[in-house]
Scaffold this motif. Structure first.
Motif, PDB file in Angstrom:
ATOM      1  N   ALA A   1     -13.142  11.113 -23.486  1.00 50.73           N
ATOM      2  CA  ALA A   1     -14.211  10.588 -24.330  1.00 50.73           C
ATOM      3  C   ALA A   1     -14.081   9.075 -24.499  1.00 50.73           C
ATOM      4  O   ALA A   1     -15.076   8.350 -24.442  1.00 50.73           O
ATOM      5  N   ALA A   2     -12.871   8.595 -24.695  1.00 52.83           N
ATOM      6  CA  ALA A   2     -12.652   7.162 -24.917  1.00 52.83           C
ATOM      7  C   ALA A   2     -12.943   6.341 -23.670  1.00 52.83           C
ATOM      8  O   ALA A   2     -13.444   5.227 -23.761  1.00 52.83           O
ATOM      9  N   PHE A   3     -12.645   6.889 -22.491  1.00 51.68           N
ATOM     10  CA  PHE A   3     -12.868   6.119 -21.264  1.00 51.68           C
ATOM     11  C   PHE A   3     -14.350   5.824 -21.068  1.00 51.68           C
ATOM     12  O   PHE A   3     -14.708   4.775 -20.535  1.00 51.68           O
ATOM     13  N   ALA A   4     -15.217   6.713 -21.525  1.00 51.70           N
ATOM     14  CA  ALA A   4     -16.664   6.504 -21.403  1.00 51.70           C
ATOM     15  C   ALA A   4     -17.134   5.290 -22.196  1.00 51.70           C
ATOM     16  O   ALA A   4     -18.179   4.716 -21.899  1.00 51.70           O
ATOM     17  N   ALA A   5     -16.353   4.873 -23.194  1.00 52.57           N
ATOM     18  CA  ALA A   5     -16.757   3.770 -24.061  1.00 52.57           C
ATOM     19  C   ALA A   5     -16.148   2.422 -23.664  1.00 52.57           C
ATOM     20  O   ALA A   5     -16.428   1.419 -24.300  1.00 52.57           O
ATOM     21  N   VAL A   6     -15.310   2.393 -22.627  1.00 50.04           N
ATOM     22  CA  VAL A   6     -14.671   1.134 -22.225  1.00 50.04           C
ATOM     23  C   VAL A   6     -15.205   0.669 -20.877  1.00 50.04           C
ATOM     24  O   VAL A   6     -15.768   1.448 -20.114  1.00 50.04           O
ATOM     25  N   THR A   7     -15.013  -0.611 -20.599  1.00 50.11           N
ATOM     26  CA  THR A   7     -15.332  -1.162 -19.292  1.00 50.11           C
ATOM     27  C   THR A   7     -14.019  -1.303 -18.530  1.00 50.11           C
ATOM     28  O   THR A   7     -13.100  -1.968 -19.018  1.00 50.11           O
ATOM     29  N   PRO A   8     -13.894  -0.652 -17.368  1.00 47.45           N
ATOM     30  CA  PRO A   8     -12.641  -0.758 -16.612  1.00 47.45           C
ATOM     31  C   PRO A   8     -12.279  -2.220 -16.330  1.00 47.45           C
ATOM     32  O   PRO A   8     -13.145  -3.029 -16.006  1.00 47.45           O
ATOM     33  N   ALA A   9     -10.989  -2.536 -16.490  1.00 47.68           N
ATOM     34  CA  ALA A   9     -10.512  -3.901 -16.301  1.00 47.68           C
ATOM     35  C   ALA A   9      -9.866  -4.099 -14.945  1.00 47.68           C
ATOM     36  O   ALA A   9      -9.625  -5.229 -14.524  1.00 47.68           O
ATOM     37  N   GLY A  10      -9.567  -3.006 -14.258  1.00 48.92           N
ATOM     38  CA  GLY A  10      -8.926  -3.121 -12.956  1.00 48.92           C
ATOM     39  C   GLY A  10      -8.781  -1.770 -12.301  1.00 48.92           C
ATOM     40  O   GLY A  10      -9.143  -0.742 -12.880  1.00 48.92           O
ATOM     41  N   THR A  11      -8.257  -1.780 -11.074  1.00 50.15           N
ATOM     42  CA  THR A  11      -8.041  -0.549 -10.328  1.00 50.15           C
ATOM     43  C   THR A  11      -6.705  -0.592  -9.599  1.00 50.15           C
ATOM     44  O   THR A  11      -6.196  -1.668  -9.306  1.00 50.15           O
ATOM     45  N   VAL A  12      -6.180   0.589  -9.337  1.00 48.03           N
ATOM     46  CA  VAL A  12      -5.008   0.773  -8.486  1.00 48.03           C
ATOM     47  C   VAL A  12      -5.453   1.787  -7.434  1.00 48.03           C
ATOM     48  O   VAL A  12      -6.050   2.811  -7.770  1.00 48.03           O
ATOM     49  N   THR A  13      -5.170   1.512  -6.164  1.00 48.14           N
ATOM     50  CA  THR A  13      -5.526   2.439  -5.089  1.00 48.14           C
ATOM     51  C   THR A  13      -4.256   3.035  -4.506  1.00 48.14           C
ATOM     52  O   THR A  13      -3.325   2.310  -4.170  1.00 48.14           O
ATOM     53  N   ILE A  14      -4.236   4.362  -4.387  1.00 47.90           N
ATOM     54  CA  ILE A  14      -3.123   5.057  -3.754  1.00 47.90           C
ATOM     55  C   ILE A  14      -3.662   5.658  -2.458  1.00 47.90           C
ATOM     56  O   ILE A  14      -4.462   6.598  -2.473  1.00 47.90           O
ATOM     57  N   PRO A  15      -3.260   5.108  -1.291  1.00 50.14           N
ATOM     58  CA  PRO A  15      -3.676   5.725  -0.033  1.00 50.14           C
ATOM     59  C   PRO A  15      -2.984   7.077   0.127  1.00 50.14           C
ATOM     60  O   PRO A  15      -1.804   7.220  -0.197  1.00 50.14           O
ATOM     61  N   MET A  16      -3.734   8.085   0.608  1.00 53.30           N
ATOM     62  CA  MET A  16      -3.183   9.424   0.793  1.00 53.30           C
ATOM     63  C   MET A  16      -3.337   9.813   2.246  1.00 53.30           C
ATOM     64  O   MET A  16      -4.426   9.657   2.828  1.00 53.30           O
ATOM     65  N   SER A  17      -2.268  10.321   2.842  1.00 48.26           N
ATOM     66  CA  SER A  17      -2.344  10.777   4.224  1.00 48.26           C
ATOM     67  C   SER A  17      -1.795  12.187   4.323  1.00 48.26           C
ATOM     68  O   SER A  17      -0.841  12.547   3.648  1.00 48.26           O
ATOM     69  N   ALA A  18      -2.437  12.983   5.167  1.00 44.49           N
ATOM     70  CA  ALA A  18      -1.998  14.344   5.423  1.00 44.49           C
ATOM     71  C   ALA A  18      -1.793  14.480   6.927  1.00 44.49           C
ATOM     72  O   ALA A  18      -2.685  14.141   7.713  1.00 44.49           O
ATOM     73  N   ALA A  19      -0.624  14.938   7.312  1.00 44.02           N
ATOM     74  CA  ALA A  19      -0.332  15.064   8.740  1.00 44.02           C
ATOM     75  C   ALA A  19       0.158  16.461   9.052  1.00 44.02           C
ATOM     76  O   ALA A  19       0.634  17.172   8.215  1.00 44.02           O
TER      77      ALA A  19
END
Length: 108
Positions: free
Chosen positions: A90-108
């Protein structure tokens, strides 16, 4: 103000498996996050929403079901948590994201 992921990448077998990561908050403010996946059919993420305390960490579990090998990614959107927030979704809907972290995922 930022979150980091440890380890910064995820590698699991295409036949299925689990990888555990930590979201680390090195800052002095409580952070709130939301996770988005490029492949919701084969990956399950726990939790999708959450808080990370100042100078703290939060475990993140990535579970892959069996499927064809391919490259995917998680994008973690984060912001400073509202002071009175108790429900992360609920709280995340009321904020503006300030940044991102990307986690690359690989499946082999």
């Amino acid at each position: 103000m930022s979150l980091t992921a440890d380890p910064p990448a995820c590698s699991v077998p295409a036949a299925g498996g689990t990888s555990v990561h930590k979201l680390v908050n090195a800052g002095a403010e409580k952070m709130i996050f939301k996770i988005k996946s490029s492949n919701n059919n084969e990956y399950r993420i726990t939790p999708v929403f959450g808080f990370v305390d100042p100078a703290g960490s939060k475990d993140l579990t990535i579970t892959r079901t069996a499927g064809a090998p391919k490259e995917d990614k998680l994008v973690i959107h984060f912001a400073v948590a509202p002071a009175d927030a108790t429900d992360a979704q609920a709280a995340f809907a009321a904020v503006t994201p300030a940044g991102t972290v990307t986690i690359p995922m690989s499946a082999a």
